[in-house]
Design a protein around this motif. Structure first.
Motif, short mmCIF file in Angstrom:
data_model
loop_
_atom_site.label_atom_id
_atom_site.label_comp_id
_atom_site.label_asym_id
_atom_site.label_seq_id
_atom_site.Cartn_x
_atom_site.Cartn_y
_atom_site.Cartn_z
N PRO A 84 -2.68 -3.62 3.35
CA PRO A 84 -2.47 -5.15 3.30
C PRO A 84 -2.64 -5.58 2.15
N THR A 85 -1.40 -5.23 1.15
CA THR A 85 -1.28 -5.58 -0.23
C THR A 85 -0.40 -6.94 -0.60
N GLY A 86 0.02 -7.50 0.34
CA GLY A 86 1.42 -8.38 0.27
C GLY A 86 2.21 -8.01 -0.42
N LEU A 87 3.37 -8.65 -0.44
CA LEU A 87 4.46 -8.65 -0.74
C LEU A 87 5.01 -8.37 -2.07
N TRP A 88 4.00 -9.28 -2.96
CA TRP A 88 4.35 -9.26 -5.05
C TRP A 88 3.63 -7.64 -5.06
#
Length: 847
Positions: A75-79
């Motif tokens: 769950p880190t994010g797109l960027w």
């Protein structure tokens, strides 16, 4: 169909994507310290293998696989996922590019230095991913700055371990699949695998009471030595898998409560084991290659030695090898025993036996040739040996220096041939030639005397018959006067027959004076001599442009005169029409004389060129029967041939060949006197070369016989090579020319010298000695031309280091062949630069 082909082309990329994502899921499952940082990361090895096998253009597949894995499983994010994917992609691209530069042809594990490059590249390339990935996590605020060093090290170790374990295994797998495995090797491999699994159970499958990880080292060595790269890489992969499983269960060699640190310690052990196994396998592989190469070289050497001994042992000539400095015999072929009648063992024990066998008169000459050999100079020697049975044999001995890389002669190879039989045949031929020459002289003398003695009574008979007619013409009746006319005419024809016989006998009895003649002028002279017969018969004689040849204009005029005379004699009812033509074929001219006469029967064409053969086809036709025989003798004396064949419509065609010494586009005579020639080149480049004086070959002819020097000059010009001829008539002027003395102070440096032996003032052998003794002249090639074929002369010439000895040919074909060889070798293939000759003069040479 096109859709399926397109999908099939995309299959490697799809497989790479699936493998990367699956391996990433496995690696992220071991991320204990941070959800995106794992100490075990096999996707690095998969990505590097993919780009190494498929090429750098597949980098988007790696980026997409890394992005999808991070986005789906963390769950880190797109960027942040994009940054980590970029680092993973750059890691694979940098590693592939560096390996392509350091290890061309994909030879990553065949040599120890290549293995070292691979380990270095893995260490450097994985730093890129660790740096970009941890920086992305920090900028995305999913990790603290204080945790960055620990996470960076964990990332780097995980990526490096994945590359060092998977890449060697994948690349060695291809070689393993190609290899033919024997049953003993399969059994050994299964045993090795069983031992390795048992050791993993001992070291990583039970609680650690002792540090037993070192027990795997002998197994890794065993796998690397016996199965090279594939064995070592496979065993490392098996041990790595079992060790990770044991460590995660909290047992084995690294039972640390914190899983991340335990896995890090295990990965370091795996990295060291993988690097050691690959180094060892590369060392063993390289050693095996060297051993195989050495074995092949030894076998090739044995085969070469066997072939050499078979060759040397079965040739009739003696082949030998000497030490250049000492003259010690290193090898002597079996033919020595057959020629010298002495065993090779005796010569090995006492090398002086060879010198003792040399004829006393030839020992000094033989020792001089051995002195040349010791200086590394080639030699060609003929000498006599004394056989044990008292006989004498002639030996032709040639030696050649064998040089090392620095150009120093350290051995001498030689061939000695028994030429006794040739010497005997040569002596017999010389004796026969002398007898033939004496017989020719006697024949010529006899012909001259016979001509004089036969003509004397003939003149008496003719004179008194004429006197009888003049004194008693009024008192005799017409029948008596007719008888007197018959007698006078018979005396005249007898005189003509004697003259024809004498001319025929003289052809070929003397050495010909070769000079350029115009066949057109020879035809005109023959027509002038037959002017009365032509006018009486009303004949028409035409001729095309005729070539220039070498020969004697009187004899060629006689050839055309005889052919024209026959055409006028044996004519039909129509006025004679005679056509003279010429055409070139290869290196000769074909001249034809066609008439419209009565023709020649097929059965008469075979012997028509024999002496005293006349056609009996017309009554009242005069002739001696020697004219065509004279034509045949003149033509064949110049290397040609003559024949007759029927004309297309009516009559006969007499054809003969003459060697073309000037070539199709070569020499043409120019105005200004006989002997003046111009070189006409068809190429504009050659015109510039000749006009500017660049690339000109300067040739000096030292010859006192103008006929010989003239034929040499004309035949050399036929080769169409840009050169200038310089002639001097004696030895003294030759040295003045070469040394630029007196009127020759501006003479050019000759690239080649033709030297006659029999010269006035100073003989050719003395001139040759002066040239070779002078350091300023010794580099100039000297070709000796001589009419002598004596062995003493040839030996003396080669003793003075002449470049070549040539016997003067007797006919034109011989001269042409000889000078064609000179042009092809000494001018085209082995030219000596004028700068080199000039350098030989040194600064003390004449200006």
């Amino acid at each position: 169909m096109g859709l399926f082909r397109h999908l099939f082309k995309q299959l490697p990329g799809v497989l790479l994507f699936i493998l990367y994502v699956a391996a990433a899921k496995l690696g992220l499952a071991l991320a204990f310290q941070h959800t995106s940082v794992s100490p075990v990361w096999p996707p690095t090895g998969i990505a590097l293998c993919g780009l190494l096998l498929l090429g750098i253009p597949y980098w988007p597949v790696v980026w997409l696989g890394a992005f999808v894995a991070n986005e789906w499983f963390t769950p880190t994010g797109l960027w942040i996922s994009s940054g980590i994917a970029t680092g993973n992609m750059l890691e694979a691209v940098v590693g592939t590019a560096l390996l392509a530069r350091l290890c061309p042809a994909r030879k990553y594990f065949d040599r120890p230095e290549n293995v070292g490059f691979f380990i270095l590249v893995c260490g450097v390339a994985t730093m890129v991913s660790a740096s970009v990935g941890t920086l992305s996590l920090y900028l995305g605020k999913t990790m603290a700055w204080a945790d960055l060093p620990t996470l960076w090290f964990t990332w780097w170790v995980g990526d490096a371990g994945g590359a060092l374990v998977l890449v060697p295994w994948v690349f060695s797998l291809r070689e393993a699949l190609r290899r033919h495995w024997s049953w003993p090797e399969i059994a050994e491999g299964i045993t090795l695998l069983a031992v390795s699994v048992w050791l993993c159970g001992v070291t990583f499958g039970a609680p650690a009471s002792l540090d037993l990880a070192f027990l795997h080292i002998p197994v890794f060595v065993w796998a690397s030595v016996r199965f090279l790269q594939w064995g070592g890489a496979s065993l490392v992969a098996v041990v790595s898998t079992l060790a990770i499983h044991g460590t995660l269960t909290g047992i084995g060699q690294y039972p640390i409560a914190e899983e991340n640190k335990a896995l890090l310690m295990l990965q370091i052990f795996i990295i060291v084991s993988a690097a050691t196994s690959q180094f060892l396998a590369a060392l063993i592989s390289e050693r095996k290659q060297h051993i195989e190469k050495l074995t092949r070289s030894e076998q090739d050497l044995r085969d070469s030695d066997e072939r050499f001994r078979q060759l040397a042992g079965n040739i009739r000539e003696v082949f030998y090898i000497l030490e250049a400095a000492s003259g010690r015999i290193l090898y002597l072929s079996p033919a020595f025993e057959q020629i010298w009648r002495v065993s090779r063992e005796q010569v090995s024990q006492n090398p002086e036996r060879v010198l003792e066998s040399i004829h006393p008169e030839d020992k000094e000459f033989w020792l001089a040739s051995r002195e040349k050999q010791s200086r590394g100079e080639p030699s060609s020697t003929e000498y006599r040996i004394l056989l044990p049975n008292g006989g004498v044999s002639w030996i032709w001995d040639r030696t050649f220096p064998v040089r090392d890389e620095e150009g120093n002669a350290f051995r001498v190879a030689g061939i000695a041939e028994d030429v006794t039989l040739r010497k005997e045949v040569d002596a017999e031929l010389r004796l026969k030639a002398e007898e033939l020459a004496r017989a020719n002289r006697e024949l010529e003398h006899f012909a001259s005397v016979a001509s004089h003695d036969l003509k004397a009574p003939l003149r008496t008979v003719s004179s008194f018959v004429r006197l009888l007619k003049k004194s008693y013409e009024d008192q005799l009746d017409s029948q008596a006067n007719e008888y007197i006319e018959f007698a006078v005419d018979g005396c005249r024809r007898m005189d003509e027959l004697i003259e024809a016989l004498l001319r025929n006998a003289r052809i070929g009895g003397k050495v010909m004076e070769w000079r350029s003649i115009s066949l057109e002028n020879a035809v005109r002279s023959a027509l002038h001599d037959l002017e009365a017969q032509i006018a009486e018969s009303g004949a028409s004689i035409t001729f095309d442009d005729l070539p220039e040849v070498l020969g004697d204009d009187t004899q060629f005029r006689e050839v055309f005169q005889n052919l024209f005379s026959n055409a006028l004699k044996y004519r039909s009812q129509e006025p004679p029409r005679i056509v003279v033509s010429a055409h070139r074929r290869e290196n000769e001219w074909i001249l034809s004389v066609e008439d419209n006469g009565i023709g020649i029967a097929p059965e008469s064409r075979q012997n028509i060129f024999c002496n005293f053969v006349r056609l009996r086809t017309q009554e009242g036709v005069e002739g001696s029967g020697i004219g065509l025989a004279t034509c045949k003798k003149v033509i064949e004396e110049r290397g040609g041939r003559i024949w007759v064949e029927p004309a297309k419509k009516k009559g006969s065609v007499f054809s003969f060949t003459v060697p073309d010494v000037f070539g199709r586009n070569g020499l043409r005579k120019v105005k200004g006197g006989e002997g003046e020639w111009a070189l006409r080149e068809t190429s504009q480049t050659n015109d510039k070369v000749v006009e500017s004086g660049q690339g000109i070959c300067e040739i000096l002819i030292v010859e006192d016989n103008p006929a010989d020097s003239n034929v040499i000059e004309i035949l050399l010009k036929r080769e169409q090579f840009p050169f200038r001829i310089h002639e001097v008539p004696d030895g003294e002027q030759a040295l003045c020319f070469l040394r630029r003395v007196g009127k020759y102070n501006s003479a050019p440096i000759p690239s080649l010298v033709f030297l006659d032996l029999n010269l006035p003032k100073m003989d050719g052998l003395t001139v040759l000695k002066e040239i070779k003794a002078d350091p300023n002249l010794r580099n100039i090639p000297v070709i000796v031309l001589s009419g002598s074929a004596r062995e003493e002369d040839i030996r003396a010439v080669y003793d003075q280091a002449a470049s070549c000895y040539m016997h003067k040919p007797r006919d034109l074909n011989g001269y042409r062949d000889m000078l064609s060889y000179v042009h092809k070798f000494w001018i085209e293939r082995a030219p000596l630069s004028g700068e080199l000759i000039e350098a030989g003069r040194g600064r003390h040479g004449p200006a």
